[in-house]
Design a protein around this motif. Structure first.
Motif, mmCIF file in Angstrom:
data_model
loop_
_atom_site.group_PDB
_atom_site.id
_atom_site.type_symbol
_atom_site.label_atom_id
_atom_site.label_comp_id
_atom_site.label_asym_id
_atom_site.label_seq_id
_atom_site.Cartn_x
_atom_site.Cartn_y
_atom_site.Cartn_z
ATOM 1 N N GLU A 90 27.736 52.220 40.764
ATOM 2 C CA GLU A 90 28.282 52.664 38.875
ATOM 3 C C GLU A 90 29.537 51.697 38.981
ATOM 4 O O GLU A 90 30.622 51.382 39.905
ATOM 5 N N PRO A 91 29.125 51.342 37.799
ATOM 6 C CA PRO A 91 30.425 50.489 36.814
ATOM 7 C C PRO A 91 31.674 51.110 37.911
ATOM 8 O O PRO A 91 31.876 52.638 37.100
ATOM 9 N N PHE A 92 33.120 50.200 37.264
ATOM 10 C CA PHE A 92 34.010 50.615 37.154
ATOM 11 C C PHE A 92 34.495 51.318 35.565
ATOM 12 O O PHE A 92 33.573 51.174 34.957
ATOM 13 N N GLN A 93 35.234 51.963 35.243
ATOM 14 C CA GLN A 93 35.472 52.645 33.781
ATOM 15 C C GLN A 93 36.969 52.234 33.125
ATOM 16 O O GLN A 93 37.579 52.858 32.647
ATOM 17 N N LEU A 94 37.252 51.204 33.897
ATOM 18 C CA LEU A 94 38.715 50.094 33.528
ATOM 19 C C LEU A 94 38.641 50.350 32.191
ATOM 20 O O LEU A 94 39.499 50.238 31.606
ATOM 21 N N ASP A 145 45.986 46.238 38.312
ATOM 22 C CA ASP A 145 44.702 46.025 38.965
ATOM 23 C C ASP A 145 44.861 45.540 40.496
ATOM 24 O O ASP A 145 45.350 44.000 40.183
ATOM 25 N N LEU A 146 45.160 45.948 41.882
ATOM 26 C CA LEU A 146 46.247 44.906 42.389
ATOM 27 C C LEU A 146 45.109 44.929 44.062
ATOM 28 O O LEU A 146 44.808 45.558 44.443
ATOM 29 N N TYR A 147 45.194 43.736 44.355
ATOM 30 C CA TYR A 147 44.328 43.300 45.656
ATOM 31 C C TYR A 147 45.137 42.192 46.600
ATOM 32 O O TYR A 147 45.712 41.741 46.616
ATOM 33 N N GLY A 148 44.506 41.993 47.461
ATOM 34 C CA GLY A 148 44.633 40.922 48.435
ATOM 35 C C GLY A 148 44.620 39.838 48.222
ATOM 36 O O GLY A 148 42.981 39.345 48.126
ATOM 37 N N SER A 149 45.176 38.646 48.774
ATOM 38 C CA SER A 149 44.476 37.348 48.264
ATOM 39 C C SER A 149 43.351 37.180 49.783
ATOM 40 O O SER A 149 42.421 36.218 49.518
ATOM 41 N N GLU A 150 43.471 37.904 50.958
ATOM 42 C CA GLU A 150 42.111 38.158 51.576
ATOM 43 C C GLU A 150 41.633 39.160 51.765
ATOM 44 O O GLU A 150 40.989 39.629 52.899
ATOM 45 N N ASP A 151 41.627 39.444 50.613
ATOM 46 C CA ASP A 151 40.489 41.324 50.822
ATOM 47 C C ASP A 151 39.274 40.358 50.847
ATOM 48 O O ASP A 151 39.110 39.905 51.221
ATOM 49 N N PHE A 152 38.184 42.157 50.659
ATOM 50 C CA PHE A 152 37.111 41.988 51.259
ATOM 51 C C PHE A 152 36.323 41.204 50.025
ATOM 52 O O PHE A 152 36.691 41.305 48.884
ATOM 53 N N LYS A 159 34.644 40.648 42.016
ATOM 54 C CA LYS A 159 34.945 41.642 40.753
ATOM 55 C C LYS A 159 35.777 41.484 40.291
ATOM 56 O O LYS A 159 36.116 41.987 39.031
ATOM 57 N N ALA A 160 36.782 40.361 40.872
ATOM 58 C CA ALA A 160 38.586 40.672 40.297
ATOM 59 C C ALA A 160 37.993 39.904 38.572
ATOM 60 O O ALA A 160 37.772 40.327 37.923
ATOM 61 N N PRO A 161 37.212 38.925 38.524
ATOM 62 C CA PRO A 161 36.843 38.243 37.058
ATOM 63 C C PRO A 161 36.796 39.724 36.225
ATOM 64 O O PRO A 161 36.748 39.824 34.693
ATOM 65 N N GLU A 162 35.804 40.706 36.851
ATOM 66 C CA GLU A 162 34.258 41.229 35.692
ATOM 67 C C GLU A 162 36.075 42.460 35.506
ATOM 68 O O GLU A 162 36.196 43.164 35.006
ATOM 69 N N ARG A 163 36.812 42.863 36.789
ATOM 70 C CA ARG A 163 37.514 44.228 36.053
ATOM 71 C C ARG A 163 39.052 43.208 36.048
ATOM 72 O O ARG A 163 39.453 44.459 34.392
ATOM 73 N N LEU A 164 39.106 42.359 35.298
ATOM 74 C CA LEU A 164 39.526 41.746 33.879
ATOM 75 C C LEU A 164 39.346 42.047 33.341
ATOM 76 O O LEU A 164 40.060 41.997 32.007
ATOM 77 N N ALA A 165 38.301 41.293 32.987
ATOM 78 C CA ALA A 165 37.407 41.460 31.395
ATOM 79 C C ALA A 165 38.275 42.909 30.755
ATOM 80 O O ALA A 165 38.076 42.534 29.938
ATOM 81 N N MET A 166 37.543 44.160 31.367
ATOM 82 C CA MET A 166 37.851 44.993 31.083
ATOM 83 C C MET A 166 38.505 45.452 30.770
ATOM 84 O O MET A 166 39.193 46.264 30.274
ATOM 85 N N LEU A 167 40.119 45.123 31.460
ATOM 86 C CA LEU A 167 41.555 45.495 31.288
ATOM 87 C C LEU A 167 42.102 45.057 29.964
ATOM 88 O O LEU A 167 42.515 45.619 28.917
ATOM 89 N N GLU A 168 41.465 43.239 29.740
ATOM 90 C CA GLU A 168 41.595 42.825 28.428
ATOM 91 C C GLU A 168 41.008 43.720 27.381
ATOM 92 O O GLU A 168 41.245 43.418 26.174
#
Length: 264
Positions: A190-194, A203-210, A216-225
């Protein structure tokens, strides 16, 4: 067995196997209790307390700052506990030093071998725990921040999806760390609710994350915007992997720095 009855019997057998394979999983309360028993007597910072989810009590660890700005609720990742050495313990202790109460809560768990798809079945079991934690945090005064790591963020997002009015009224800011982590060939169900969260979101993550988290970082950023809160942000800790094992201080500094920008 007569030959004429074999097809029917075989069909029933296959149906039974399918039902067992897709049986609704329930939290492993015995494993959760073992984890609690192992950590509760060796908690050096903070006080173990019991909160109620309406059916049973669960462990939380409360640590109070000298002059608190508010309380940060910390939800651990999949299969871990409320004083987990990676992410949870550094944050629940470090944020107190930065002037925030912390309330680390125990989430429902399954057996060690359980994967993302298995945990989807118990996402809803975490909802009353989030509700109880936010009610406790509100009683302490100041801002209430919900911080969730990895699978804890999946559980929090399900709570927000199913009870948007009650959940969104319970906290003032949200921090998701390593959001979107799943297992190989197990995409998010199911999608994020951001984009539906009006409060500030980090939205915080590591540069060597999974890979799934990074992809999915661009998708999450678009939701924040889309949500439009000017204090929301997407931040990356360079060199850090999903558990921030060698970047604990950077994790705490990044979270506390963002939290300070929330204050008037």
């Amino acid at each position: 067995m007569r030959l004429s009855t074999f097809p029917l019997a075989f069909t029933l057998w296959v149906s039974m196997l399918a039902t067992v394979a897709h049986a609704q999983r329930v939290p492993d309360l015995e494993r959760e209790q073992r984890m609690v028993d192992e950590i509760v007597d060796v908690i050096f910072d903070g006080d173990p307390i019991e909160l109620s989810d309406g059916d049973r009590e669960f462990l939380a660890i409360f640590m109070e700052a000298d002059e608190p700005k508010g309380t940060v609720i910390i939800a651990h990742g999949r299969g871990y506990h409320a004083d987990w050495e990676s992410v949870v313990n550094p944050l629940r202790v470090g944020l107190v030093e930065a002037g925030w109460n912390t309330l680390s809560i125990q989430l429902p768990v399954l057996e060690k071998s359980a994967k993302y798809f298995d945990y989807v079945d118990i996402f809803d079991d975490a909802a009353p725990r989030f509700q109880a934690a936010t009610e406790f945090a509100k009683q302490q005064g100041g801002k209430v921040v919900l911080l969730a790591h990895s699978c804890g963020s999946h559980m929090a997002q399900r709570w927000i999806k199913n009870q948007p009015e009650a959940s969104l009224a319970s906290f003032d800011a949200y921090i998701g760390i390593g959001m979107g982590a799943t297992d190989y060939k197990q995409p998010m169900v199911e999608p994020f609710q951001l984009d539906k969260m009006p409060m500030p979101v980090l939205d915080l993550y590591g540069s060597e994350d999974f890979p799934a988290v990074i992809r999915k970082a661009p998708e999450r950023l678009a939701m924040l915007e889309k949500a439009g809160n000017p204090k929301s942000a997407q931040l990356v800790v360079e060199g850090a992997e999903h558990y921030f094992k060698t970047h604990k201080s950077e994790l705490v500094d990044t979270v506390s720095g963002w939290l300070d920008r929330l204050l008037p």
